[in-house]
Design a protein around this motif. Structure first.
Motif, PDB file in Angstrom:
ATOM      1  N   ALA A 166       0.823  -1.204   0.000  1.00  0.00           N
ATOM      2  CA  ALA A 166       0.000   0.000   0.000  1.00  0.00           C
ATOM      3  C   ALA A 166       0.857   1.254   0.000  1.00  0.00           C
ATOM      4  CB  ALA A 166      -0.931  -0.006   1.213  1.00  0.00           C
ATOM      5  N   VAL A 167       1.917   1.241   0.799  1.00  0.00           N
ATOM      6  CA  VAL A 167       2.809   2.404   0.871  1.00  0.00           C
ATOM      7  C   VAL A 167       3.521   2.610  -0.459  1.00  0.00           C
ATOM      8  CG1 VAL A 167       4.911   3.295   1.946  1.00  0.00           C
ATOM      9  CG2 VAL A 167       3.116   2.286   3.363  1.00  0.00           C
ATOM     10  N   ILE A 168       3.976   1.523  -1.070  1.00  0.00           N
ATOM     11  CA  ILE A 168       4.643   1.642  -2.372  1.00  0.00           C
ATOM     12  C   ILE A 168       3.677   2.221  -3.403  1.00  0.00           C
ATOM     13  CG2 ILE A 168       5.567   0.311  -4.305  1.00  0.00           C
ATOM     14  CD1 ILE A 168       6.826  -1.563  -2.227  1.00  0.00           C
ATOM     15  N   GLY A 169       2.459   1.681  -3.437  1.00  0.00           N
ATOM     16  CA  GLY A 169       1.477   2.190  -4.388  1.00  0.00           C
ATOM     17  C   GLY A 169       1.189   3.662  -4.185  1.00  0.00           C
ATOM     18  N   ARG A 170       1.113   4.083  -2.916  1.00  0.00           N
ATOM     19  CA  ARG A 170       0.847   5.494  -2.626  1.00  0.00           C
ATOM     20  C   ARG A 170       2.043   6.362  -2.996  1.00  0.00           C
ATOM     21  NH1 ARG A 170      -3.479   8.451  -2.249  1.00  0.00           N
ATOM     22  NH2 ARG A 170      -4.473   7.095  -0.691  1.00  0.00           N
ATOM     23  N   LEU A 171       3.242   5.915  -2.671  1.00  0.00           N
ATOM     24  CA  LEU A 171       4.433   6.717  -2.947  1.00  0.00           C
ATOM     25  C   LEU A 171       4.656   6.898  -4.441  1.00  0.00           C
ATOM     26  CD1 LEU A 171       6.979   5.380  -0.285  1.00  0.00           C
ATOM     27  CD2 LEU A 171       5.792   7.579  -0.307  1.00  0.00           C
ATOM     28  N   VAL A 172       4.358   5.863  -5.212  1.00  0.00           N
ATOM     29  CA  VAL A 172       4.561   5.940  -6.657  1.00  0.00           C
ATOM     30  C   VAL A 172       3.677   7.016  -7.285  1.00  0.00           C
ATOM     31  CG1 VAL A 172       4.149   4.688  -8.808  1.00  0.00           C
ATOM     32  CG2 VAL A 172       5.411   3.590  -6.959  1.00  0.00           C
ATOM     33  N   THR A 173       2.457   7.113  -6.800  1.00  0.00           N
ATOM     34  CA  THR A 173       1.526   8.092  -7.374  1.00  0.00           C
ATOM     35  C   THR A 173       1.490   9.404  -6.590  1.00  0.00           C
ATOM     36  OG1 THR A 173      -0.305   7.129  -6.101  1.00  0.00           O
ATOM     37  CG2 THR A 173       0.059   6.282  -8.334  1.00  0.00           C
ATOM     38  N   LEU A 174       2.278   9.489  -5.516  1.00  0.00           N
ATOM     39  CA  LEU A 174       2.239  10.686  -4.670  1.00  0.00           C
ATOM     40  C   LEU A 174       2.598  11.966  -5.428  1.00  0.00           C
ATOM     41  CD1 LEU A 174       1.605  11.470  -1.742  1.00  0.00           C
ATOM     42  CD2 LEU A 174       4.063  11.323  -1.257  1.00  0.00           C
ATOM     43  N   PRO A 175       3.622  11.946  -6.298  1.00  0.00           N
ATOM     44  CA  PRO A 175       3.921  13.189  -7.035  1.00  0.00           C
ATOM     45  C   PRO A 175       2.736  13.672  -7.871  1.00  0.00           C
ATOM     46  CG  PRO A 175       5.761  11.665  -7.195  1.00  0.00           C
ATOM     47  CD  PRO A 175       4.633  10.909  -6.567  1.00  0.00           C
ATOM     48  N   LEU A 218      -1.541  19.556   6.278  1.00  0.00           N
ATOM     49  CA  LEU A 218      -2.839  18.904   6.413  1.00  0.00           C
ATOM     50  C   LEU A 218      -3.070  17.934   5.258  1.00  0.00           C
ATOM     51  CD1 LEU A 218      -5.507  18.579   7.884  1.00  0.00           C
ATOM     52  CD2 LEU A 218      -6.374  20.584   6.648  1.00  0.00           C
ATOM     53  N   TRP A 219      -2.630  18.320   4.067  1.00  0.00           N
ATOM     54  CA  TRP A 219      -2.756  17.414   2.927  1.00  0.00           C
ATOM     55  C   TRP A 219      -1.996  16.118   3.186  1.00  0.00           C
ATOM     56  CZ3 TRP A 219       1.229  15.667  -0.402  1.00  0.00           C
ATOM     57  CH2 TRP A 219       0.795  14.937  -1.513  1.00  0.00           C
ATOM     58  N   LEU A 220      -0.761  16.240   3.679  1.00  0.00           N
ATOM     59  CA  LEU A 220       0.030  15.045   3.964  1.00  0.00           C
ATOM     60  C   LEU A 220      -0.619  14.213   5.063  1.00  0.00           C
ATOM     61  CD1 LEU A 220       2.610  13.574   3.178  1.00  0.00           C
ATOM     62  CD2 LEU A 220       3.822  14.866   4.942  1.00  0.00           C
ATOM     63  N   ARG A 221      -1.197  14.875   6.046  1.00  0.00           N
ATOM     64  CA  ARG A 221      -1.891  14.155   7.111  1.00  0.00           C
ATOM     65  C   ARG A 221      -3.084  13.392   6.548  1.00  0.00           C
ATOM     66  NH1 ARG A 221      -7.327  14.088   9.300  1.00  0.00           N
ATOM     67  NH2 ARG A 221      -7.196  13.478  11.504  1.00  0.00           N
ATOM     68  N   ASP A 222      -3.867  14.031   5.653  1.00  0.00           N
ATOM     69  CA  ASP A 222      -5.018  13.364   5.055  1.00  0.00           C
ATOM     70  C   ASP A 222      -4.591  12.159   4.227  1.00  0.00           C
ATOM     71  OD1 ASP A 222      -6.729  15.156   6.228  1.00  0.00           O
ATOM     72  OD2 ASP A 222      -7.074  16.338   4.415  1.00  0.00           O
ATOM     73  N   VAL A 223      -3.522  12.321   3.454  1.00  0.00           N
ATOM     74  CA  VAL A 223      -3.015  11.207   2.649  1.00  0.00           C
ATOM     75  C   VAL A 223      -2.572  10.058   3.549  1.00  0.00           C
ATOM     76  CG1 VAL A 223      -1.156  10.472   1.107  1.00  0.00           C
ATOM     77  CG2 VAL A 223      -2.348  12.627   0.685  1.00  0.00           C
ATOM     78  N   SER A 224      -1.877  10.386   4.622  1.00  0.00           N
ATOM     79  CA  SER A 224      -1.382   9.361   5.532  1.00  0.00           C
ATOM     80  C   SER A 224      -2.520   8.623   6.227  1.00  0.00           C
ATOM     81  CB  SER A 224      -0.448   9.992   6.578  1.00  0.00           C
ATOM     82  OG  SER A 224       0.646  10.628   5.968  1.00  0.00           O
ATOM     83  N   VAL A 225      -3.510   9.390   6.714  1.00  0.00           N
ATOM     84  CA  VAL A 225      -4.646   8.758   7.404  1.00  0.00           C
ATOM     85  C   VAL A 225      -5.425   7.881   6.440  1.00  0.00           C
ATOM     86  CG1 VAL A 225      -6.865   9.215   8.511  1.00  0.00           C
ATOM     87  CG2 VAL A 225      -4.851  10.522   9.180  1.00  0.00           C
ATOM     88  N   SER A 226      -5.672   8.375   5.232  1.00  0.00           N
ATOM     89  CA  SER A 226      -6.405   7.598   4.244  1.00  0.00           C
ATOM     90  C   SER A 226      -5.669   6.311   3.896  1.00  0.00           C
ATOM     91  CB  SER A 226      -6.623   8.435   2.984  1.00  0.00           C
ATOM     92  OG  SER A 226      -7.255   7.685   1.979  1.00  0.00           O
ATOM     93  N   THR A 227      -4.349   6.419   3.695  1.00  0.00           N
ATOM     94  CA  THR A 227      -3.554   5.239   3.369  1.00  0.00           C
ATOM     95  C   THR A 227      -3.560   4.242   4.523  1.00  0.00           C
ATOM     96  OG1 THR A 227      -2.104   6.571   1.948  1.00  0.00           O
ATOM     97  CG2 THR A 227      -1.266   4.430   2.658  1.00  0.00           C
ATOM     98  N   ALA A 228      -3.431   4.747   5.744  1.00  0.00           N
ATOM     99  CA  ALA A 228      -3.404   3.867   6.916  1.00  0.00           C
ATOM    100  C   ALA A 228      -4.737   3.138   7.085  1.00  0.00           C
ATOM    101  CB  ALA A 228      -3.074   4.670   8.163  1.00  0.00           C
ATOM    102  N   ILE A 229      -5.846   3.862   6.912  1.00  0.00           N
ATOM    103  CA  ILE A 229      -7.161   3.232   7.060  1.00  0.00           C
ATOM    104  C   ILE A 229      -7.358   2.174   5.983  1.00  0.00           C
ATOM    105  CG2 ILE A 229      -9.639   3.617   6.876  1.00  0.00           C
ATOM    106  CD1 ILE A 229      -9.194   6.336   8.205  1.00  0.00           C
ATOM    107  N   ASP A 230      -7.062   2.523   4.732  1.00  0.00           N
ATOM    108  CA  ASP A 230      -7.239   1.569   3.638  1.00  0.00           C
ATOM    109  C   ASP A 230      -6.354   0.340   3.831  1.00  0.00           C
ATOM    110  OD1 ASP A 230      -9.048   3.259   2.493  1.00  0.00           O
ATOM    111  OD2 ASP A 230      -7.662   4.067   0.985  1.00  0.00           O
ATOM    112  N   ALA A 231      -5.080   0.583   4.176  1.00  0.00           N
ATOM    113  CA  ALA A 231      -4.146  -0.533   4.344  1.00  0.00           C
ATOM    114  C   ALA A 231      -4.545  -1.403   5.527  1.00  0.00           C
ATOM    115  CB  ALA A 231      -2.728  -0.005   4.526  1.00  0.00           C
ATOM    116  N   GLY A 232      -4.964  -0.775   6.619  1.00  0.00           N
ATOM    117  CA  GLY A 232      -5.343  -1.533   7.808  1.00  0.00           C
ATOM    118  C   GLY A 232      -6.546  -2.420   7.560  1.00  0.00           C
TER     119      GLY A 232
END
Length: 421
Positions: free
Chosen positions: A113-122, A143-157
């Motif tokens: 999940a982290v790899i997928g997010r990092l690849v498309t993060l730019p 705040l944008w980075l926080r939203d991305v992180s929370v969304s990724t964490a919820i989806d991955a979890g």
């Protein structure tokens, strides 16, 4: 009959049931054709040249990045799921903790999940910068980075927990695991539709009751007239993130509430706010959430049964570097197949959604009897949210979850013509 064939037959049966439910439950023609035929679409939707230019320029800036992000994510998912690279990654991330299958699933999903997010993060950051440039986003980059992180964490979890159960079933019940997993996926859709608004909305926004006054009284009265009383009218602090205008109704029974973006209170007159809320109340009156839940449950069951057939394929397992469906190294392949399933399902979901949204528009007109406020609201939303009133047909087919602004204004005109004596 082999277990693999049983999975395929189950997927087909559930898929047919899904098609039948969609065909029967979707309001393909929410409004009769008025005398003289349908109102021709105005591609400008009555927007000024300046508003139209901004909306088109905004869309032209975002669309290439959206397509690139979709394709890049698909390529990375295929690279990890259809080669042994993904299976090696799953083993490597779990090795420091002993390499057990539980850790392989949990940490493997997280890593992927982290790899997928990092690849498309730019590309996501570019999209956010475009929204900043056009004044649509008010989020700080923190705040944008926080939203991305929370969304990724919820989806991955949630994904990790779900796949942990799937792998456990495949290890304990190698012949029938897919059936139990399909039933569990369908049940999760049902439970999630009830709990998601209550549990997830507070993760991104804070809410406070709308102050007592005429608007609050009118909205509560509107809900009563609709036959769907609400517990409260809340205001969301959406302006922390966006200047977009929106409102919605969430929850069920005693938890049902009308939620207004705070931007709506500042940006629209009361009559237009009531028109937005009437649209959302239309979804409640016609049980759209329940219908969507049924469709989602059938789709989840059919998808998991099809997944059971696919990942029992020796050829696919060899390509992914896994021995069996209960092998945690199958996780990258499962995630890739889920990505393909989502890709295929998206235009179908959006086709159904557009017709449901059109019915809610008709309901709003029936409830408020104010087509002028409805039309003004649609134009104001288009101008504030930078909606292209007449997007390319292919884009609307794939991404459009709502009718275009031009189509919604035509619905209002058709409704007015039908109501004329």
């Amino acid at each position: 009959m082999t277990a693999r064939r049983a999975a395929l037959i189950t997927a087909v049966v559930l898929g047919v049931a899904l098609v039948v439910v969609i065909a029967v439950a979707t309001p393909w023609s929410p409004l009769p054709e008025p005398p003289g035929g349908r109102t021709p679409l105005d591609p400008t939707a009555g927007l000024s040249a300046t508003e139209l230019g901004r909306a088109e320029a905004f869309a032209a800036s975002l669309r290439p990045a959206s397509v690139a992000s979709l394709l890049l994510g698909l390529v990375v998912s295929a690279l990890l799921g259809l080669t042994r690279l993904g299976s090696r990654l799953v083993r490597a991330v779990a090795a420091p903790l002993g390499g057990g299958w539980v850790w392989q699933v949990l940490l493997g999903v997280l890593a992927l999940a982290v790899i997928g997010r990092l690849v498309t993060l730019p590309l996501s950051a570019y999209g956010e910068s475009v929204r900043h440039r056009y004044g649509l986003s008010t989020r700080s980059w923190g705040l944008w980075l926080r939203d991305v992180s929370v969304s990724t964490a919820i989806d991955a979890g949630l994904t990790a927990l779900g796949l942990l159960v799937v792998v456990l079933l495949a290890r304990k019940l190698p012949r029938t695991w897919w059936a139990w997993a399909a039933a569990g996926a369908a049940a999760l859709v049902v439970v999630g539709s009830f709990l998601w608004p209550v549990l997830m909305e507070p993760a991104f926004n804070e809410f406070e009751p709308l102050a007592a006054g005429q608007l609050r009284s009118d909205l509560l009265e509107l809900a009563e007239e609709n036959g769907t009383p609400v517990e409260d009218v809340l205001v969301s602090d959406a302006s922390r993130r966006t200047t977009a205008l929106n409102a919605y109704v969430s929850g069920f029974g005693s938890t049902r509430r009308i939620v207004l973006y705070d931007t709506v209170l500042d940006g629209l007159p009361d009559a237009q706010v009531e028109s937005i809320v009437a649209h959302e109340l239309g979804h409640v009156a016609t049980d759209d959430v329940l219908t969507g839940t049924l469709i989602g449950a059938l789709g989840a069951g059919a998808g998991v049964a099809l997944l059971g057939w696919l990942i029992s394929s020796p050829a696919l397992l060899r390509r992914a570097g896994a021995d069996a469906p209960g092998d945690p190294r199958v996780i990258p392949l499962v995630l890739f197949l889920m990505t393909i399933g989502t890709l295929v399902a998206t235009p179908v979901q959006n086709t159904v959604s557009r017709h449901i949204e059109a019915r809610a528009d008709v309901h709003a007109l029936d409830l408020t009897r104010d087509p002028g406020a409805f039309a003004d609201m649609q134009r104001d939303l288009a101008g504030s949210n930078l909606n292209d009133p007449d997007p390319p047909a292919v884009w609307q087919w794939f991404y459009g979850s709502h009718p275009t602004v031009a189509q919604r204004l035509a619905i209002a005109e058709d409704w007015t013509r039908l109501e004329q004596p």
